[in-house]
Design a protein around this motif. Sequence first.
Motif, PDB file in Angstrom:
ATOM      1  N   LEU A 158      -2.028   6.908 -11.216  1.00 51.07           N
ATOM      2  CA  LEU A 158      -3.067   6.163 -10.670  1.00 51.07           C
ATOM      3  C   LEU A 158      -3.242   4.922 -11.023  1.00 51.07           C
ATOM      4  CD1 LEU A 158      -5.711   6.122  -9.336  1.00 51.07           C
ATOM      5  CD2 LEU A 158      -7.059   6.594 -11.765  1.00 51.07           C
ATOM      6  N   ALA A 159      -2.756   4.349 -12.220  1.00 52.55           N
ATOM      7  CA  ALA A 159      -2.578   2.944 -12.648  1.00 52.55           C
ATOM      8  C   ALA A 159      -1.417   2.328 -11.787  1.00 52.55           C
ATOM      9  CB  ALA A 159      -2.284   2.788 -14.406  1.00 52.55           C
ATOM     10  N   LEU A 185      -2.254  -1.592  -4.968  1.00 58.01           N
ATOM     11  CA  LEU A 185      -3.458  -2.015  -3.984  1.00 58.01           C
ATOM     12  C   LEU A 185      -3.773  -3.134  -4.504  1.00 58.01           C
ATOM     13  CD1 LEU A 185      -5.383   1.594  -4.154  1.00 58.01           C
ATOM     14  CD2 LEU A 185      -3.919   0.450  -2.459  1.00 58.01           C
ATOM     15  N   ALA A 186      -3.904  -3.806  -5.646  1.00 59.33           N
ATOM     16  CA  ALA A 186      -4.347  -4.979  -6.065  1.00 59.33           C
ATOM     17  C   ALA A 186      -3.438  -6.152  -5.371  1.00 59.33           C
ATOM     18  CB  ALA A 186      -4.241  -5.134  -7.848  1.00 59.33           C
ATOM     19  N   LEU A 226      -3.134   1.554  -8.437  1.00 60.96           N
ATOM     20  CA  LEU A 226      -3.956   0.491  -8.656  1.00 60.96           C
ATOM     21  C   LEU A 226      -3.178  -0.946  -8.437  1.00 60.96           C
ATOM     22  CD1 LEU A 226      -6.668   1.788 -11.174  1.00 60.96           C
ATOM     23  CD2 LEU A 226      -6.586   1.645  -8.666  1.00 60.96           C
ATOM     24  N   CYS A 229       0.881  -1.246  -0.012  1.00 59.01           N
ATOM     25  CA  CYS A 229      -0.036  -0.077   0.028  1.00 59.01           C
ATOM     26  C   CYS A 229       0.691   1.159  -0.061  1.00 59.01           C
ATOM     27  CB  CYS A 229      -0.818  -0.024   1.134  1.00 59.01           C
ATOM     28  SG  CYS A 229      -2.273  -1.176   1.095  1.00 59.01           S
TER      29      CYS A 229
END
Length: 416
Positions: free
Chosen positions: A382-383, A389-390, A386, A282
């Motif tokens: 942003l990608a 976070l994934a 993600l 994270c």
Amino acid sequence: MNRAAFARLSPAAKLLVINQFGINVGFYMLMPFLASYMSDRLGYGAAVVGLVLGVRNLSQQGMFLLGGTAADRLGCRPMIIAGCALRIVSFGLFAVFTSLPGLFAAAILTGLAGALFNPAVRTYLMHESGERRAEVFAVFNVFQHAGTLVGPLLGALLLTVDFRLIALVACVAFAVLTAAQLFVLPHREVEKQQQSVLGSWREVVLNRRFVAFTLSLSAYFALYNQLYLTLPLEAQRVSGFSQSVAVVFGISTLIGVFGQVRITEWCRGRWSSGRSIVIGLCCMGGSFVPVSLAAPMLPEHAGPVVAFVPVVVATVLFTVGQAMTNPFAMELLPQLGSERLTGTYYGFYYLVSSLAAAGVSWMAGALLDEFAAPAGRWVPWLALLLVGLAGAAGTAAMERRGSLAPARSEEQPATT
């Protein structure tokens, strides 16, 4: 670095972490300058330079599984020695050849050398670590970072004389390391394998929770590569100076050298290994938020002070997250697999992670090109958020289900 943490290592583990420092010094003494040498001194085009570097990566990443399997069946010590010795040959070829076939041969052998000793070093270190594997891998990371810092500085100094001198000095460094491993690194008994090579690979692939953990953890490797791609590109974009890339590497290396052991001990005292990985991923993904918010507002060449605030914040958060994630990942990987096949499991993890890293790096580069206009500069970051976070979500789900506990049996690794 915490000297007490190093003092607690076994003699063999001490040799391995010092060995890793030397390997990184030799490698980063040459590799950062290879592209400019090929283009500026030898006159090769960017496409050819990229192909040579790509072949090096492919020869290493594609052979990780074979290198790990060889460590399990032939022993870690022979693979470590063979890998270092092969680096002497490969870097020697960079000093001798300027033709494209010679450079391709050097690149392929350099990658093959890494594929031989990388899984073997980690497997040997795992067996030497006892119950505090994360702490031992934290010390290992400190020496890696230190080598990454010293190597380019030494290479830049030698480059004022000649690139070929860099290659020759690196050969000497690898020769010294090979001799040390040959005469000092203790021999470890190799456990006799009860199944074929294909059988061991099948065991790894059918170990569902190990594969699930590998897929989640591949986010770490994919984001780690951004330290060499997107963050340096952003630093250069907003500053207008190619030398600004050194700031990113300098901050990351200093945190790794002086903070890694303390961060690992701090996490150990508060969270489980799985929780540390979740929070670390994270943190790595969240590190791109400051750049995502600032990138659309910062014009080209915004000035060093203003421009570097989000880049510095991102680099600090990124490196802290990396320091939280890596040692505990190295601790859990063999626990979820089989210590009898540690090298094979490490090799499979590095192979999958390398493929994921290549895909994410391609995606990030494509998004940087596609959304170069100010209004869309937040999209690539942003990608990457993600992606982090994934990986964290996948690891958190396994932690909640209790799937990160050690395998129940060496003979019957968990497959659910």
